[in-house]
Structure formats: C-alpha cells, structure tokens
Design a protein around this motif. Structure first.
Motif, PDB file in Angstrom:
ATOM      1  N   ALA A 123      43.053  36.574  39.365  1.00 17.19           N
ATOM      2  CA  ALA A 123      43.665  37.900  39.447  1.00 17.19           C
ATOM      3  C   ALA A 123      43.190  38.585  40.729  1.00 17.19           C
ATOM      4  CB  ALA A 123      43.268  38.739  38.231  1.00 17.19           C
ATOM      5  N   PRO A 124      44.000  39.486  41.264  1.00 17.67           N
ATOM      6  CA  PRO A 124      43.558  40.229  42.450  1.00 17.67           C
ATOM      7  C   PRO A 124      42.300  41.023  42.153  1.00 17.67           C
ATOM      8  CG  PRO A 124      45.899  40.566  42.067  1.00 17.67           C
ATOM      9  CD  PRO A 124      45.351  39.858  40.863  1.00 17.67           C
ATOM     10  N   ASN A 125      41.474  41.182  43.165  1.00 16.33           N
ATOM     11  CA  ASN A 125      40.242  41.947  43.065  1.00 16.33           C
ATOM     12  C   ASN A 125      40.416  43.203  43.914  1.00 16.33           C
ATOM     13  OD1 ASN A 125      37.654  42.869  42.806  1.00 16.33           O
ATOM     14  ND2 ASN A 125      36.701  41.208  43.944  1.00 16.33           N
ATOM     15  N   PRO A 126      40.814  44.324  43.323  1.00 20.59           N
ATOM     16  CA  PRO A 126      41.114  45.530  44.106  1.00 20.59           C
ATOM     17  C   PRO A 126      39.928  46.045  44.923  1.00 20.59           C
ATOM     18  CG  PRO A 126      41.406  45.949  41.747  1.00 20.59           C
ATOM     19  CD  PRO A 126      40.993  44.528  41.902  1.00 20.59           C
ATOM     20  N   VAL A 127      38.717  45.757  44.482  1.00 23.23           N
ATOM     21  CA  VAL A 127      37.525  46.208  45.205  1.00 23.23           C
ATOM     22  C   VAL A 127      37.493  45.609  46.614  1.00 23.23           C
ATOM     23  CG1 VAL A 127      34.997  46.174  45.204  1.00 23.23           C
ATOM     24  CG2 VAL A 127      36.242  46.579  43.075  1.00 23.23           C
ATOM     25  N   ALA A 128      38.028  44.403  46.776  1.00 29.12           N
ATOM     26  CA  ALA A 128      37.999  43.729  48.082  1.00 29.12           C
ATOM     27  C   ALA A 128      38.764  44.500  49.143  1.00 29.12           C
ATOM     28  CB  ALA A 128      38.563  42.321  47.956  1.00 29.12           C
ATOM     29  N   TRP A 129      39.778  45.247  48.747  1.00 27.34           N
ATOM     30  CA  TRP A 129      40.584  45.978  49.726  1.00 27.34           C
ATOM     31  C   TRP A 129      39.796  47.106  50.381  1.00 27.34           C
ATOM     32  CZ3 TRP A 129      44.856  43.834  51.431  1.00 27.34           C
ATOM     33  CH2 TRP A 129      45.470  42.889  50.638  1.00 27.34           C
ATOM     34  N   VAL A 130      38.825  47.650  49.680  1.00 26.91           N
ATOM     35  CA  VAL A 130      38.008  48.720  50.267  1.00 26.91           C
ATOM     36  C   VAL A 130      36.612  48.224  50.642  1.00 26.91           C
ATOM     37  CG1 VAL A 130      39.235  50.593  49.122  1.00 26.91           C
ATOM     38  CG2 VAL A 130      37.288  49.538  47.980  1.00 26.91           C
ATOM     39  N   ASN A 131      36.304  46.973  50.336  1.00 25.41           N
ATOM     40  CA  ASN A 131      34.979  46.435  50.583  1.00 25.41           C
ATOM     41  C   ASN A 131      34.613  46.419  52.071  1.00 25.41           C
ATOM     42  OD1 ASN A 131      32.519  45.372  49.687  1.00 25.41           O
ATOM     43  ND2 ASN A 131      33.211  43.273  50.043  1.00 25.41           N
ATOM     44  N   SER A 132      35.601  46.304  52.948  1.00 23.93           N
ATOM     45  CA  SER A 132      35.280  46.284  54.372  1.00 23.93           C
ATOM     46  C   SER A 132      34.836  47.662  54.863  1.00 23.93           C
ATOM     47  CB  SER A 132      36.488  45.807  55.181  1.00 23.93           C
ATOM     48  OG  SER A 132      37.575  46.682  54.992  1.00 23.93           O
ATOM     49  N   HIS A 133      35.097  48.716  54.083  1.00 23.16           N
ATOM     50  CA  HIS A 133      34.723  50.073  54.462  1.00 23.16           C
ATOM     51  C   HIS A 133      33.501  50.588  53.706  1.00 23.16           C
ATOM     52  CE1 HIS A 133      38.428  50.197  56.704  1.00 23.16           C
ATOM     53  NE2 HIS A 133      39.077  49.812  55.621  1.00 23.16           N
ATOM     54  N   ALA A 134      33.181  49.941  52.594  1.00 24.88           N
ATOM     55  CA  ALA A 134      32.023  50.340  51.797  1.00 24.88           C
ATOM     56  C   ALA A 134      31.443  49.083  51.149  1.00 24.88           C
ATOM     57  CB  ALA A 134      32.424  51.342  50.723  1.00 24.88           C
ATOM     58  N   PRO A 135      30.145  48.884  51.220  1.00 25.30           N
ATOM     59  CA  PRO A 135      29.556  47.666  50.650  1.00 25.30           C
ATOM     60  C   PRO A 135      29.559  47.696  49.116  1.00 25.30           C
ATOM     61  CG  PRO A 135      27.838  49.107  51.493  1.00 25.30           C
ATOM     62  CD  PRO A 135      29.151  49.748  51.847  1.00 25.30           C
ATOM     63  N   PHE A 136      30.255  46.743  48.506  1.00 24.10           N
ATOM     64  CA  PHE A 136      30.288  46.632  47.053  1.00 24.10           C
ATOM     65  C   PHE A 136      29.603  45.365  46.557  1.00 24.10           C
ATOM     66  CE2 PHE A 136      33.805  49.632  47.550  1.00 24.10           C
ATOM     67  CZ  PHE A 136      33.476  50.549  46.563  1.00 24.10           C
TER      68      PHE A 136
END
Length: 150
Positions: A123-136
């Motif tokens: 399944a898509p991991n929506p966190v990855a889309w913002v991970n480049s801007h904030a470390p998750f």
C-alpha cells in the motif's frame, strides 16, 4: 504424490524422492522481479507434482514471498496457499477500455496500482511524500509499505 517413495535426508527426516534418485539436497532458489513470481509458482507446482520437494528454499523480493509461502506451509497446503496469494494480488485488464490501443493498455490498472497499491501485498505510504521535508525515520522512507503482507 500418493504412495511415493520416501527417503531420509542428511538430518534424519524423510523427504519425497522423485521418480529417479536425486543426489544431495534439493535447493529451490527464487529471484526477485514481480513478473517472475507467478512463473515461480508454476515451477514449484511442476516439482511438487513430480514428487520433488525442496530441502531448502531461498528467495529475494517476490521470490522471498513465494519461498515463505512454500517453507511456511505443510507440503499438502503449499499449492493452495500460493494460488490463494497470487489470486489476491493479480490485476486483470478485462475492464480497461484502453486495452485495445497499442501502448495504452493497462494504463488504468498501472495508475491504480501506483496510487492505491495492491490489497494483501503493498500500500502507499503517505508519510514518504513529506519525509523529504521532515525526518520521520526509516519507516517513512519508502513510498510503499508491505504491511498488508502480514
């Protein structure tokens, strides 16, 4: 195979012997590459029907998933479990109106896979889309999660 001969392997456990004697251990190595996964099921089924069961199963990527299904199930349930898994992850293109135009076939199925994943597989991991801007963390690094496999 009903009534097939049994042979003790090196560790004292019994394994099926093929129609002719196979020296040493039988090792099934399954590589990665999504399209090969279904092919691997056919290879295992042919071995199974010939009375040849692997002593070792090794795999990577989709091969590791197939290897886990083979190694994690009793001999008599392996084909059914592999068939069940692949029946849940397959996408048909029967309802794709673009399938008749060369170069455009499967575009809808491909877009659906990219945007929604494949149930029981990834399944898509929506966190990855913002991970480049904030470390998750490491779990947020991949664009997809394989949690549905669990």
């Amino acid at each position: 195979m009903k009534g097939s001969p049994r042979k003790a392997n090196g560790n004292g456990t019994a394994r099926s012997a093929a129609r002719h004697e196979i020296p040493g251990q039988v090792v099934l190595v399954l590589q990665g590459g999504g399209a090969l996964g279904a092919y691997q099921v056919g290879v295992y089924q042919a071995l199974h029907e010939a009375g040849i069961e692997p002593d070792w199963v090794i795999g990577t990527s989709i091969g590791a998933i197939n290897a886990a299904l083979i190694a994690g199930n009793a001999r008599e349930h392996r084909i059914a479990r592999l068939t069940d898994f692949w029946g849940r992850v397959v996408h048909g293109s029967d309802h794709d109106p673009l399938r008749f135009w060369t170069g455009l076939s499967n575009i809808i199925a491909n877009l659906m896979t990219v945007s929604r994943g494949i149930p029981a597989f990834f399944a898509p991991n929506p966190v990855a889309w913002v991970n480049s801007h904030a470390p998750f963390g490491i779990e947020g690094a991949a664009y997809y999660t394989t949690a549905p496999l669990r």
